[in-house]
Design an enzyme around this catalytic site. Structure first.
Site, PDB file in Angstrom:
ATOM      1  N   ARG A  49       0.860  -1.179   0.000  1.00 16.27           N
ATOM      2  CA  ARG A  49       0.000   0.000   0.000  1.00 16.27           C
ATOM      3  C   ARG A  49       0.899   1.233   0.000  1.00 16.27           C
ATOM      4  NH1 ARG A  49      -3.738  -0.489   4.738  1.00 16.27           N
ATOM      5  NH2 ARG A  49      -3.458  -2.591   4.023  1.00 16.27           N
ATOM      6  N   LYS A 145       2.625 -17.288   9.060  1.00 17.60           N
ATOM      7  CA  LYS A 145       2.066 -17.418  10.390  1.00 17.60           C
ATOM      8  C   LYS A 145       1.966 -16.032  11.035  1.00 17.60           C
ATOM      9  CE  LYS A 145       4.657 -18.354  14.215  1.00 17.60           C
ATOM     10  NZ  LYS A 145       5.593 -17.368  14.753  1.00 17.60           N
ATOM     11  N   HIS A 237       6.539 -24.230  15.765  1.00 15.03           N
ATOM     12  CA  HIS A 237       7.899 -24.753  15.578  1.00 15.03           C
ATOM     13  C   HIS A 237       8.195 -25.981  16.463  1.00 15.03           C
ATOM     14  CE1 HIS A 237       8.106 -21.066  13.472  1.00 15.03           C
ATOM     15  NE2 HIS A 237       8.462 -20.292  14.472  1.00 15.03           N
TER      16      HIS A 237
HETATM   17  C1  BG6 Z   1       9.210 -16.723  14.808  1.00  9.36           C
HETATM   18  C2  BG6 Z   1       8.650 -16.141  16.069  1.00  9.36           C
HETATM   19  O1  BG6 Z   1       8.275 -17.591  14.210  1.00  9.36           O
HETATM   20  O2  BG6 Z   1      10.387 -17.478  15.112  1.00  9.36           O
HETATM   21  C3  BG6 Z   1       9.689 -15.258  16.757  1.00  9.36           C
HETATM   22  O3  BG6 Z   1       7.496 -15.368  15.775  1.00  9.36           O
HETATM   23  C4  BG6 Z   1      10.971 -16.042  16.981  1.00  9.36           C
HETATM   24  O4  BG6 Z   1       9.199 -14.761  17.994  1.00  9.36           O
HETATM   25  C5  BG6 Z   1      11.429 -16.700  15.682  1.00  9.36           C
HETATM   26  O5  BG6 Z   1      11.942 -15.159  17.487  1.00  9.36           O
HETATM   27  C6  BG6 Z   1      12.624 -17.619  15.924  1.00  9.36           C
HETATM   28  O6  BG6 Z   1      13.118 -18.070  14.699  1.00  9.36           O
HETATM   29  P1  BG6 Z   1      14.654 -18.487  14.520  1.00  9.36           P
HETATM   30  O7  BG6 Z   1      14.722 -18.951  13.108  1.00  9.36           O
HETATM   31  O8  BG6 Z   1      15.442 -17.241  14.778  1.00  9.36           O
HETATM   32  O9  BG6 Z   1      14.938 -19.548  15.532  1.00  9.36           O
END
Ligand code: BG6
Length: 489
Positions: A49, A145, A237
């Site tokens: 936007r 997500k 995760h």
């Molecule tokens: C994201 C979360 O999905 O994953 C974050 O919303 C988090 O809060 C992040 O910090 C962690 O990802 P990675 O790849 O840095 O372990």
């Protein structure tokens, strides 16, 4: 890995000037281009936007890309090629009128990959407008997500998208599935018969999954405070990691075979009843402390904080899986912000040998462990028992690792970011690394039970100082079963 066939498509990034696109998606696309993994006819449409900013959108993209890509990986020739693929279109995603210009840019012949790096509340509207513009038939949609904040809201989002797109063209992101080491779990488990024969309650005593983060909220209070660590990290995760460890071998490597097995695990998770919460789950919230010797504020003093928030920034839990393979094998999960190190690992603890013949005082040493380090320092270590060397030592036991360090062994110059892999897979039309609707819903259903229990009991998070491994209660959670978290310093 079989050769990657580079196919042409048009990639439309909805929300191209947002944090995710600028920090992750556009740098990932640049890296794909650098590795010759974008077809010469592939175009990238940066849709955003008009926010009235004085800087031109393409200038913002260039500036942020130059910051995000490490200097030694920046190549002016690649940038020139990348820039020639890049178009910006200012549009209101909910205004059907703006999609005509998009349709013209996409042209007739190519597959459109529509990546929604926007709030989930507009996913349905974008899908409706893509369909009205006649684009739905050749479009794959990629959903970032969070998809909802509970089962009901995630169903609403999924249903809104499903009105216009079949499941086989919906790609739900869980970026952990794009990490090289996470994909390696499939190879480790199913390309080595050595492990699979041991992978059950006869041989494994318990499993730990830790995803520790050093970062705090990083200016994301508005989002994070409504979510908390359970919704932000566990629902997606950590449960995905648990699935990859606990699933049965799939019949083949197709997306649905893998996802069928994962969803069975999610459905077999034992619900945690409110009366079990005190012993099975710990919620924590960080207070002021030190990270790498530097003072950092507590969660309630972060920028834009609500000082009365009861959102958790740490969760530890004992999860049980109700099936033959895992009956009686607890999975201890733990994740938190502002922990001492960024460190994700899975530890599989094997049972003691059935008959013990060594000196009684050495008994506590006996246990094989498989340690899978996801980040940093990706690799695998299998701890085995050996005899100490030397004439004077008798049958003195010691435990030592058989190590595989991925970057040393494979001499990889760099580990690709998860988003590079995921974007590449979408352009190929492979859904293996994306989450199916029934998986997301089964994960929400299980988490909703927990969150409900917390609400009913008025469970407040326990404080822990930034730079620690979480509240003391998380040590008690695993100690109650006679165990401890592996490797905490
Ligand atoms: C994201 C979360 O999905 O994953 C974050 O919303 C988090 O809060 C992040 O910090 C962690 O990802 P990675 O790849 O840095 O372990």
């Amino acid at each position: 890995m079989p050769e990657v066939r580079v196919l042409p498509c048009t990639l439309a990034l909805f929300g191209a000037l947002g944090d995710l696109a600028l920090r992750k998606l556009l740098p990932a696309l640049y890296q794909l281009d650098r590795e010759d993994l974008l077809h010469r006819d592939t175009r990238i449409l940066a849709l955003a936007r008009d926010d009235g900013a004085s800087e031109e959108p393409l200038a913002t993209i260039e500036r942020r890309l130059r910051q995000a890509v490490p200097a030694k990986e920046w190549d002016e020739a690649v940038w020139a090629r990348f820039q020639s693929r890049l178009y910006h279109l200012s549009m209101d995603f909910l205004d059907a009128g703006s999609y005509q210009a998009l349709a013209e840019l996409v042209g007739e012949e190519k597959t459109l990959v529509a990546y929604f790096a926007t709030a989930a509340s507009v996913f349905g509207g974008i899908c409706e407008n893509l369909a009205a513009a006649g684009l739905a038939e050749r479009t794959r949609v990629v959903l970032e997500k969070p998809i909802g904040h509970d089962l009901e809201s995630s169903r609403a989002v999924n249903d809104a998208v499903a009105r216009f797109f079949p499941e086989n063209r919906i790609y739900r992101i869980d970026h952990y599935l794009g990490k090289e080491t996470v994909q390696n779990l499939i190879a480790l488990r199913f390309a080595n018969s050595l492990f699979e024969t041991q992978w059950n309650q006869n041989h494994i005593s318990h499993v730990e999954i830790t995803v520790a983060e050093k970062v705090g909220i990083e200016g994301r209070w508005g989002y994070f405070d409504k979510a908390g660590q359970l919704r932000d990290m566990v629902q997606n995760h950590l449960l995905q990691l648990l699935c990859l460890i606990a699933m049965d071998p799939p019949a083949d490597l197709t997306a649905d075979s893998i996802r069928d097995e994962k969803v069975k695990v999610l459905r077999a998770l034992e619900p945690i009843a409110p009366e079990q919460l005190a012993t099975r789950v710990v919620r924590g919230q960080y207070t002021a402390g030190y990270i790498d010797g530097k003072a950092v504020p507590g969660y309630l003093s972060e920028e834009n904080a609500n000082p009365n928030s009861d959102a958790e920034t740490f969760v530890a839990l004992r999860v049980d899986i109700r099936n033959w393979r895992w009956s009686g094998v607890p999975f201890y999960l733990r994740t938190g912000k502002r922990m001492p190190q960024k460190h994700s690992q899975i530890v599989i603890h094997f049972k003691e040998p059935p008959h013990y013949i060594f000196a009684p005082e050495q008994r506590s040493l006996i246990s094989n462990r498989l340690i899978i380090r996801l980040q940093p320092d990706e690799g695998i270590a299998l701890q085995v028992m050996t005899k100490d060397q030397g004439l004077g030592k008798g049958m003195q036991l010691r435990t030592g690792p058989l190590q595989l360090n991925f970057s040393e062994t494979f001499q990889t110059a760099r580990t690709p970011d998860a988003y590079e892999r995921l974007l590449l897979e979408v352009t190929q039309g492979n859904q293996n690394l994306f989450v199916r609707k029934d998986e997301i819903e089964a994960a929400w259903k299980w988490c909703d039970g927990l969150i409900d229990g917390w609400g009913r009991l008025g469970e407040e998070p326990k404080p822990y100082p930034a730079g620690s491994w979480g509240p003391q209660a998380s040590v008690a959670l695993i100690a109650r079963d006679g165990r401890d978290w592996y490797g905490d310093l």
